[in-house]
Design a protein around this motif. Sequence first.
Motif, PDB file in Angstrom:
ATOM      1  N   THR A 143      40.271 -12.827  -0.829  1.00 54.93           N
ATOM      2  CA  THR A 143      41.051 -12.397   0.279  1.00 54.93           C
ATOM      3  C   THR A 143      41.103 -13.518   1.395  1.00 54.93           C
ATOM      4  OG1 THR A 143      40.560 -10.140  -0.333  1.00 54.93           O
ATOM      5  CG2 THR A 143      41.246 -10.239   1.800  1.00 54.93           C
ATOM      6  N   ILE A 144      39.945 -14.091   1.528  1.00 55.41           N
ATOM      7  CA  ILE A 144      39.664 -15.052   2.504  1.00 55.41           C
ATOM      8  C   ILE A 144      40.598 -16.280   2.366  1.00 55.41           C
ATOM      9  CG2 ILE A 144      38.343 -16.950   3.572  1.00 55.41           C
ATOM     10  CD1 ILE A 144      35.972 -15.051   2.655  1.00 55.41           C
ATOM     11  N   GLY A 145      41.048 -16.681   1.200  1.00 56.81           N
ATOM     12  CA  GLY A 145      41.810 -17.675   0.776  1.00 56.81           C
ATOM     13  C   GLY A 145      43.464 -17.173   1.065  1.00 56.81           C
ATOM     14  N   LYS A 146      43.784 -15.710   0.692  1.00 55.42           N
ATOM     15  CA  LYS A 146      45.048 -15.148   0.977  1.00 55.42           C
ATOM     16  C   LYS A 146      45.389 -15.368   2.650  1.00 55.42           C
ATOM     17  CE  LYS A 146      45.387 -12.734  -3.122  1.00 55.42           C
ATOM     18  NZ  LYS A 146      45.174 -11.248  -3.690  1.00 55.42           N
ATOM     19  N   ALA A 147      44.276 -14.709   3.325  1.00 56.08           N
ATOM     20  CA  ALA A 147      44.484 -14.705   4.576  1.00 56.08           C
ATOM     21  C   ALA A 147      44.565 -16.277   5.301  1.00 56.08           C
ATOM     22  CB  ALA A 147      43.318 -14.008   5.365  1.00 56.08           C
ATOM     23  N   GLY A 148      44.024 -17.145   4.643  1.00 62.33           N
ATOM     24  CA  GLY A 148      44.105 -18.513   4.939  1.00 62.33           C
ATOM     25  C   GLY A 148      45.611 -19.000   4.761  1.00 62.33           C
ATOM     26  N   ILE A 149      46.288 -18.539   3.798  1.00 63.04           N
ATOM     27  CA  ILE A 149      47.717 -18.863   3.436  1.00 63.04           C
ATOM     28  C   ILE A 149      48.587 -18.323   4.606  1.00 63.04           C
ATOM     29  CG2 ILE A 149      49.497 -18.572   1.821  1.00 63.04           C
ATOM     30  CD1 ILE A 149      47.595 -18.722  -0.527  1.00 63.04           C
ATOM     31  N   THR A 150      48.166 -17.118   4.884  1.00 68.16           N
ATOM     32  CA  THR A 150      48.885 -16.214   5.821  1.00 68.16           C
ATOM     33  C   THR A 150      48.973 -17.183   7.283  1.00 68.16           C
ATOM     34  OG1 THR A 150      48.825 -14.329   4.928  1.00 68.16           O
ATOM     35  CG2 THR A 150      49.207 -14.173   7.233  1.00 68.16           C
ATOM     36  N   LEU A 151      47.579 -17.609   7.752  1.00 66.35           N
ATOM     37  CA  LEU A 151      47.208 -18.265   8.945  1.00 66.35           C
ATOM     38  C   LEU A 151      48.074 -19.522   8.862  1.00 66.35           C
ATOM     39  CD1 LEU A 151      44.230 -18.796  10.711  1.00 66.35           C
ATOM     40  CD2 LEU A 151      45.402 -20.677  10.522  1.00 66.35           C
ATOM     41  N   ASN A 152      47.930 -20.368   7.990  1.00 59.37           N
ATOM     42  CA  ASN A 152      48.605 -21.755   7.998  1.00 59.37           C
ATOM     43  C   ASN A 152      50.133 -21.661   7.858  1.00 59.37           C
ATOM     44  OD1 ASN A 152      46.420 -23.714   8.299  1.00 59.37           O
ATOM     45  ND2 ASN A 152      45.823 -22.702   6.442  1.00 59.37           N
ATOM     46  N   ALA A 153      50.564 -20.753   7.117  1.00 57.91           N
ATOM     47  CA  ALA A 153      52.219 -20.554   6.806  1.00 57.91           C
ATOM     48  C   ALA A 153      52.703 -19.903   8.260  1.00 57.91           C
ATOM     49  CB  ALA A 153      52.334 -19.575   5.738  1.00 57.91           C
ATOM     50  N   LEU A 154      52.075 -19.047   8.794  1.00 61.98           N
ATOM     51  CA  LEU A 154      52.565 -18.532   9.998  1.00 61.98           C
ATOM     52  C   LEU A 154      52.582 -19.426  11.101  1.00 61.98           C
ATOM     53  CD1 LEU A 154      53.820 -16.080  11.236  1.00 61.98           C
ATOM     54  CD2 LEU A 154      51.530 -15.153  11.737  1.00 61.98           C
ATOM     55  N   LEU A 174      50.869 -21.364  20.919  1.00 57.05           N
ATOM     56  CA  LEU A 174      50.969 -19.889  20.445  1.00 57.05           C
ATOM     57  C   LEU A 174      51.095 -19.721  19.016  1.00 57.05           C
ATOM     58  CD1 LEU A 174      52.009 -17.376  21.839  1.00 57.05           C
ATOM     59  CD2 LEU A 174      54.372 -18.219  21.610  1.00 57.05           C
ATOM     60  N   GLY A 175      51.512 -20.980  18.292  1.00 55.07           N
ATOM     61  CA  GLY A 175      51.131 -20.925  16.775  1.00 55.07           C
ATOM     62  C   GLY A 175      49.936 -20.616  16.432  1.00 55.07           C
ATOM     63  N   GLU A 176      48.908 -21.171  17.051  1.00 63.01           N
ATOM     64  CA  GLU A 176      47.484 -20.927  16.717  1.00 63.01           C
ATOM     65  C   GLU A 176      47.199 -19.394  17.019  1.00 63.01           C
ATOM     66  OE1 GLU A 176      45.174 -22.899  15.540  1.00 63.01           O
ATOM     67  OE2 GLU A 176      46.586 -24.617  15.817  1.00 63.01           O
ATOM     68  N   VAL A 177      47.538 -18.872  17.983  1.00 64.42           N
ATOM     69  CA  VAL A 177      47.369 -17.241  18.284  1.00 64.42           C
ATOM     70  C   VAL A 177      48.107 -16.442  17.348  1.00 64.42           C
ATOM     71  CG1 VAL A 177      47.782 -15.615  19.966  1.00 64.42           C
ATOM     72  CG2 VAL A 177      47.111 -17.673  20.745  1.00 64.42           C
ATOM     73  N   LEU A 178      49.408 -16.737  17.159  1.00 66.94           N
ATOM     74  CA  LEU A 178      50.197 -15.953  16.168  1.00 66.94           C
ATOM     75  C   LEU A 178      49.648 -15.948  14.448  1.00 66.94           C
ATOM     76  CD1 LEU A 178      53.487 -16.095  17.820  1.00 66.94           C
ATOM     77  CD2 LEU A 178      51.852 -14.199  17.929  1.00 66.94           C
ATOM     78  N   GLY A 179      49.290 -17.304  14.322  1.00 60.91           N
ATOM     79  CA  GLY A 179      48.572 -17.675  12.951  1.00 60.91           C
ATOM     80  C   GLY A 179      47.620 -16.557  12.697  1.00 60.91           C
ATOM     81  N   ARG A 180      46.834 -16.710  13.852  1.00 60.27           N
ATOM     82  CA  ARG A 180      45.454 -15.885  13.634  1.00 60.27           C
ATOM     83  C   ARG A 180      45.671 -14.561  13.784  1.00 60.27           C
ATOM     84  NH1 ARG A 180      43.894 -20.617  14.948  1.00 60.27           N
ATOM     85  NH2 ARG A 180      41.814 -21.445  14.225  1.00 60.27           N
ATOM     86  N   ILE A 181      46.753 -14.034  14.414  1.00 63.41           N
ATOM     87  CA  ILE A 181      47.029 -12.554  14.292  1.00 63.41           C
ATOM     88  C   ILE A 181      47.408 -12.195  12.905  1.00 63.41           C
ATOM     89  CG2 ILE A 181      48.336 -10.938  15.106  1.00 63.41           C
ATOM     90  CD1 ILE A 181      48.539 -12.153  17.894  1.00 63.41           C
ATOM     91  N   GLY A 182      48.163 -12.948  12.371  1.00 63.00           N
ATOM     92  CA  GLY A 182      48.727 -12.811  10.925  1.00 63.00           C
ATOM     93  C   GLY A 182      47.486 -12.813  10.007  1.00 63.00           C
ATOM     94  N   ALA A 183      46.689 -13.747  10.088  1.00 66.11           N
ATOM     95  CA  ALA A 183      45.405 -13.830   9.131  1.00 66.11           C
ATOM     96  C   ALA A 183      44.397 -12.765   9.242  1.00 66.11           C
ATOM     97  CB  ALA A 183      44.547 -15.012   9.560  1.00 66.11           C
ATOM     98  N   LEU A 184      44.384 -11.984  10.774  1.00 67.64           N
ATOM     99  CA  LEU A 184      43.497 -10.940  10.941  1.00 67.64           C
ATOM    100  C   LEU A 184      44.177  -9.764  10.220  1.00 67.64           C
ATOM    101  CD1 LEU A 184      41.130  -9.746  12.168  1.00 67.64           C
ATOM    102  CD2 LEU A 184      42.457  -9.332  14.292  1.00 67.64           C
ATOM    103  N   ILE A 185      45.411  -9.425  10.341  1.00 66.86           N
ATOM    104  CA  ILE A 185      46.198  -8.425   9.915  1.00 66.86           C
ATOM    105  C   ILE A 185      46.057  -8.597   8.403  1.00 66.86           C
ATOM    106  CG2 ILE A 185      48.649  -7.351   9.274  1.00 66.86           C
ATOM    107  CD1 ILE A 185      49.142  -8.250  12.364  1.00 66.86           C
ATOM    108  N   HIS A 186      46.237  -9.587   7.832  1.00 64.28           N
ATOM    109  CA  HIS A 186      46.322  -9.754   6.327  1.00 64.28           C
ATOM    110  C   HIS A 186      44.662  -9.509   5.898  1.00 64.28           C
ATOM    111  CE1 HIS A 186      47.580 -11.828   2.494  1.00 64.28           C
ATOM    112  NE2 HIS A 186      46.201 -11.605   2.295  1.00 64.28           N
TER     113      HIS A 186
END
Length: 189
Positions: A143-154, A174-186
């Motif tokens: 799950t950590i790896g999948k969230a990392g994909i979400t963070l980096n892609a977003l 802002l990309g840093e913020v939104l990428g981390r929001i996506g990873a957290l949601i994931h």
Amino acid sequence: LARSPFGRSVSSLMVLTALGQGLYIAAAPLLGRLYSPEAFGLYGLFYLFVTTSAMFICLNYDMAIPAAADDSDADDLAEAAIRLSVAICAMIGVLLTGAIALDLMGFGVLPWWAGPMAFAVLLLQALIQVFQAWYVRAQTAVTIGKAGITLNALRGGVQVGLGTMGGAWWGLGLGEVLGRIGALIHSIS
């Protein structure tokens, strides 16, 4: 070892992490054309401050979660890590805002709102770290790896998208913020 659940988990995490990093690296040629050297310099100053500060955000309480004696102790450690991170991230945001206001160590080139942006990035990172520790404890590190994909892609997608609209350094932040929001949601789902 490779056929054990641990070995499969580690190898899956490695592959997913490499894939996530590869996605962000793939955005680099576009980012280099969309953002000026000045924008990258400002972002670099901001990002250096954030990544250096990230070492302190949970005071390593998150690292103790996987080794806790039981889930109750792990819950207590997670709560302590989150409570500490809110206070520490706020102090770091205030520190950066003060360094900007006083033009200390060159931070005066950043706008005042870089402090609140640093708070957001760091608090999101702290929450991600706590969830990651729980996934290690539960032996579901994939799950950590999948969230990392979400963070980096977003992160890369947002930075490229905002770069097409002008390429100011805040688009990278802002990309840093939104990428981390996506990873957290994931991580939560």
